[in-house]
Design a protein around this motif. Structure first.
Motif, short mmCIF file in Angstrom:
data_model
loop_
_atom_site.label_atom_id
_atom_site.label_comp_id
_atom_site.label_asym_id
_atom_site.label_seq_id
_atom_site.Cartn_x
_atom_site.Cartn_y
_atom_site.Cartn_z
N LEU B 2 -18.63 31.08 22.69
CA LEU B 2 -18.96 31.46 21.24
C LEU B 2 -17.99 30.56 20.44
CD1 LEU B 2 -20.37 33.45 19.46
CD2 LEU B 2 -18.48 35.13 19.64
N VAL B 3 -16.80 30.16 20.94
CA VAL B 3 -15.93 29.40 19.95
C VAL B 3 -15.79 28.40 20.90
CG1 VAL B 3 -13.71 29.10 18.98
CG2 VAL B 3 -14.98 31.20 18.86
N THR B 58 -14.39 18.40 17.94
CA THR B 58 -15.74 19.05 17.46
C THR B 58 -15.25 20.64 17.48
OG1 THR B 58 -16.53 19.31 19.57
CG2 THR B 58 -17.53 17.44 18.11
N VAL B 59 -15.73 21.35 16.71
CA VAL B 59 -15.57 22.71 16.67
C VAL B 59 -16.88 23.49 16.71
CG1 VAL B 59 -14.54 24.82 15.56
CG2 VAL B 59 -13.32 22.70 15.61
N ARG B 60 -17.23 24.32 17.38
CA ARG B 60 -18.72 25.05 17.44
C ARG B 60 -18.31 26.42 17.50
NH1 ARG B 60 -23.23 22.86 17.69
NH2 ARG B 60 -23.63 20.46 17.91
N ILE B 61 -18.87 27.22 16.60
CA ILE B 61 -18.78 28.72 16.59
C ILE B 61 -20.16 29.24 16.60
CG2 ILE B 61 -18.02 30.72 14.98
CD1 ILE B 61 -15.83 29.03 14.08
N ALA B 62 -20.61 29.83 17.56
CA ALA B 62 -21.75 30.33 17.72
C ALA B 62 -22.72 29.26 17.77
CB ALA B 62 -22.11 31.40 17.00
N GLY B 63 -22.43 28.32 18.18
CA GLY B 63 -23.38 26.97 18.19
C GLY B 63 -23.24 26.16 16.84
N LEU B 148 -11.81 42.53 8.41
CA LEU B 148 -12.85 43.28 9.16
C LEU B 148 -13.97 43.83 8.19
CD1 LEU B 148 -10.65 45.35 11.44
CD2 LEU B 148 -11.64 43.01 11.79
N VAL B 149 -13.79 43.74 6.93
CA VAL B 149 -15.03 43.99 6.27
C VAL B 149 -16.29 43.67 6.42
CG1 VAL B 149 -15.57 44.50 3.68
CG2 VAL B 149 -13.19 44.88 4.10
N GLY B 150 -16.16 42.17 6.61
CA GLY B 150 -17.57 41.90 6.86
C GLY B 150 -18.14 41.98 8.10
N GLY B 151 -17.51 42.56 9.08
CA GLY B 151 -17.94 42.59 10.48
C GLY B 151 -18.07 41.35 11.13
N PRO B 152 -16.97 40.48 11.20
CA PRO B 152 -17.15 39.09 12.01
C PRO B 152 -17.47 39.31 13.57
CG PRO B 152 -14.75 39.89 11.51
CD PRO B 152 -15.68 41.03 10.87
N ARG B 153 -18.16 38.44 14.00
CA ARG B 153 -18.26 38.13 15.26
C ARG B 153 -17.05 37.76 16.06
NH1 ARG B 153 -23.55 35.15 16.82
NH2 ARG B 153 -22.91 35.67 19.10
N VAL B 154 -16.28 36.76 15.31
CA VAL B 154 -15.20 36.14 15.71
C VAL B 154 -13.98 36.35 14.91
CG1 VAL B 154 -14.00 33.67 16.27
CG2 VAL B 154 -16.59 34.26 16.75
N LEU B 155 -12.93 36.63 15.34
CA LEU B 155 -11.81 36.78 14.15
C LEU B 155 -10.65 36.08 14.74
CD1 LEU B 155 -10.92 38.96 12.41
CD2 LEU B 155 -10.06 40.11 14.18
N PHE B 156 -10.08 35.26 13.97
CA PHE B 156 -8.98 34.39 14.12
C PHE B 156 -7.75 35.27 13.57
CE2 PHE B 156 -12.46 31.15 13.40
CZ PHE B 156 -12.30 30.80 14.71
N LEU B 157 -6.53 35.47 14.57
CA LEU B 157 -5.45 35.93 13.88
C LEU B 157 -4.35 35.15 14.19
CD1 LEU B 157 -5.99 39.59 15.67
CD2 LEU B 157 -6.58 38.75 13.23
N ASP B 158 -3.56 34.66 13.18
CA ASP B 158 -2.29 33.73 13.46
C ASP B 158 -1.04 34.93 13.37
OD1 ASP B 158 -0.74 31.80 13.62
OD2 ASP B 158 -1.45 30.82 11.77
#
Ligand SMILES: Nc1ncnc2c1ncn2[C@@H]1O[C@H](COP(=O)(O)OP(=O)(O)OP(=O)(O)O)[C@@H](O)[C@H]1O
Ligand SMILES: [Mg+2]
Lengths: 266, 318
Positions: B2-3, B58-63, B148-158
């Motif tokens: 996914l990432v 490169t960076v791909r998120i869900a393609g 979390l409001v938008g219901g993300p598929r991927v969450l980045f937490l620093d």
């Protein structure tokens, strides 16, 4: 509770989403500015102080106080808009260097929406300041002879001027590396009104300064407002004012959006 | 995946901050970036979340190519950065509802989600106070809630738990656990090894802008050796005798302990104790220790100088 996290099927593109983002960010900036006591107090107190300073301190020395009040009010209105814009540059710089901007930038939200919000708040703050100046001026003996139509036209010219200045301030705010440099950059906006026909007729200035005063954007705006409110001749100032403000507005909107997008992606 | 990031490079001026970083996280996985201060963790997260443009890679998120099409990628993830990203002069509820509007959820749904999240993060009591009056722990919680409001598929937490007390950290871990059970894919950075050990399916060790090791926490631990036995000896003479018997042992003279590799079983423990009794070594105590991520971290991020003592296991398994 997990239901709260289900990904909703929504669209983040299109004109509706863009308008919605602008409204949301405007509501945010208006709310923030209405709770920013320092900036708000300044935008009310400063106009009154300036008005009193020019009318009671300089007014007596320069000529008849009553005529000078009529002469100086448009200048003070514009001077206050300059201060308002300077504070906008600082608000934008503070916001652009805060953590919040990273969050906003990582959302599928058009970057121009954030700046639009700041400009809407800036216009609102300036509208308040202007109302206060005009109110104070009326109390201190300002006697305009404008009819409803002239007042409306005055409001229109001032709105265009404040919009142009606010976008310019937004641009400076984005370009500045911090709040201090934003206030330094916006120094020019505070200074320009003094080198215009705001407080003394340009004819009385030394030649070099006079050239500046006659060819800078603030003079035609002042002459237009003065003409509309007190019936002095406007001449070519009217369309010059609109051209200047429209031009600055177009350039500042484009440049600010570009700078904001660019700045994020270091 | 996914990432998926490959070959990330980034320099600020003349300083090379990232030098060919590869990483990936599968759907529903928790990936922890672990590394010392200045390793480049935040820079990686900023690149993954489209805030910083990589010099290469490169960076791909869900393609979706997040470098070329940041706007499309942004609809797929959310970010809770290292610095607080909350409007101080808005109330908690206002912040959350605003995020709902920006996620284009509509008025009613935005309000409903704000209520849900306030409840879930135990912030309802303070919801209508400006965030500027909140404690650091509450601010960290709303920071995550806003993501979390938008219901993300991927969450980045620093560094999601920096500045939280132990109770706050435990609550945050529970929340993160809930998210993962709900199917969210997580990439988080941390300096707390315990945190990586507890939350992560896979750990990427970052040091000096490079990936120095990666794998499951268990696999990483075997990199620095398996179980071991720590024996505390009564006197210096005993210490010397053990060292003679076990040339591979690591001797800590000050602590009078000897650390031996072990298979973790009772038979080995008995054999060692019998041998020491036979050699006349007085033993004060014995601990069976498993390597922790601490050991991995120390071993792989700061290669010890030859004279430095082997790091002693911080945690012990019964
Ligand atoms: N915008 C920038 N300009 C210049 N140098 C930067 C910039 N951002 C980061 N750096 C440098 O890059 C290196 C890595 O920074 P980064 O913030 O990614 O580390 P980190 O692993 O997140 O550290 P920490 O654990 O302290 O948060 C540091 O040496 C830092 O000084
Ligand atoms: Mg960091």
């Amino acid at each position: 509770m997990t239901t709260a996290l289900a990904a909703p099927a929504v669209r983040h593109t299109g004109a509706r989403a863009a308008l919605s983002d602008r409204l949301t960010m405007s509501a945010r900036s208006l709310r923030l500015t209405s709770r920013d006591a320092d900036t708000l107090v300044m935008s009310i107190v400063l106009p009154v102080l300036l008005m009193a300073l020019f009318v009671y301190v300089f007014g007596g020395a320069i000529s008849g106080r009553a005529e000078y009040v009529d002469y100086v009010v448009p200048g003070i209105v514009l001077l206050c808009a300059g201060y308002g814009a300077a504070s906008t540059a600082m608000v934008v710089a503070a916001d652009t260097t805060s953590g919040m901007v990273d969050r906003l930038r990582s959302l599928p939200v058009r970057s121009s929406a954030v700046l639009t919000g700041h400009v809407v708040a800036s216009v609102a703050r300036n509208a308040l300041s202007t109302a206060v100046v005009v109110g104070a001026a009326l109390l201190m003996g300002f006697r305009p002879d404008a009819g409803p139509l002239e007042w409306l036209a005055t409001a229109g010219v001032l709105l265009l001027y404040v919009l142009a200045l606010s976008w310019l301030a937004a641009l400076l705010g984005v370009l500045a590396s911090g709040v201090e440099s934003a206030s330094a950059l916006s120094f020019l906006m505070l200074f320009l009104p003094y080198l215009s026909s705001a407080f003394v007729p340009p004819e009385t200035l030394p030649t070099a300064l006079r050239a500046v005063a006659e060819h800078q954007p603030i003079t035609p705006v002042i002459e237009t407002v003065r003409g509309l409110l007190t019936g002095t001749p406007i001449g070519s100032s009217g369309w010059l004012a609109v051209l200047w403000c429209g031009g600055i507005l177009a350039v500042a909107v484009t440049a600010a959006g570009w700078a904001y997008r660019r700045r994020g992606r270091t | 995946m996914l990432v998926e990031a490959t070959g990330l490079c980034k320099s600020f001026g003349a300083t090379r901050v990232l030098d060919g970083v590869d990483l990936s996280a599968a759907e529903g996985e928790v990936l922890a970036l672990l590394g010392p201060n200045g390793a480049g963790k935040t820079t990686i997260v900023r690149i993954l979340s489209t805030l910083t443009r990589p010099d290469a890679g490169t960076v791909r998120i869900a393609g979706v190519d997040a470098v070329r099409e940041p706007a499309r990628a942004r609809a797929l993830f959310s970010l809770t950065g290292q610095a607080s990203a909350v409007d101080d002069r808005q109330t908690g509820r206002e912040n959350l509802v605003m995020m709902g509007h920006l996620a284009h959820l509509g008025r009613r749904e935005s309000r409903r989600r704000a209520d849900d999240l306030l409840e879930r993060f135990d912030l309802t009591h303070a919801a209508d106070r400006r965030v500027q009056t909140w404690s650091g722990g509450m601010r960290r919680r709303i920071d995550l809630a806003m993501s979390l409001v938008g219901g993300p598929r991927v969450l980045f937490l620093d560094e999601p738990t920096t500045g939280l007390d132990p109770a706050g950290r435990a609550t945050m871990w529970d929340t993160i656990g809930d998210l993962v059970r709900g199917g969210t894919t997580l990439v988080l950075t941390t300096q707390h090894l315990e945190e990586a050990d507890r939350l992560a399916d896979r750990v990427v060790l970052v040091d000096g802008g490079r990936v120095t090791a990666s794998g499951t926490p268990e696999a990483l631990k075997t990199l620095v050796g398996g179980d071991r036995l720590e024996i505390r000896v009564a006197d210096a003479a005993g210490l010397r005798r053990v060292a003679d018997l076990h040339p591979a042992a690591v001797v800590d003279r000050e602590g009078r302990t000897v650390t031996l590799p072990s298979d973790g079983g009772a038979a080995h423990l008995h054999a060692v104790l019998d041998e020491l009794r036979a050699a006349g070594v007085a033993v004060d105590g014995v601990r069976s220790a498993r390597p922790t991520l601490d050991d991995v971290f120390l071993a792989l991020t700061r290669p010890a100088s030859p004279s430095a003592p082997q790091p002693v296991a911080a945690g012990t398994a019964a």
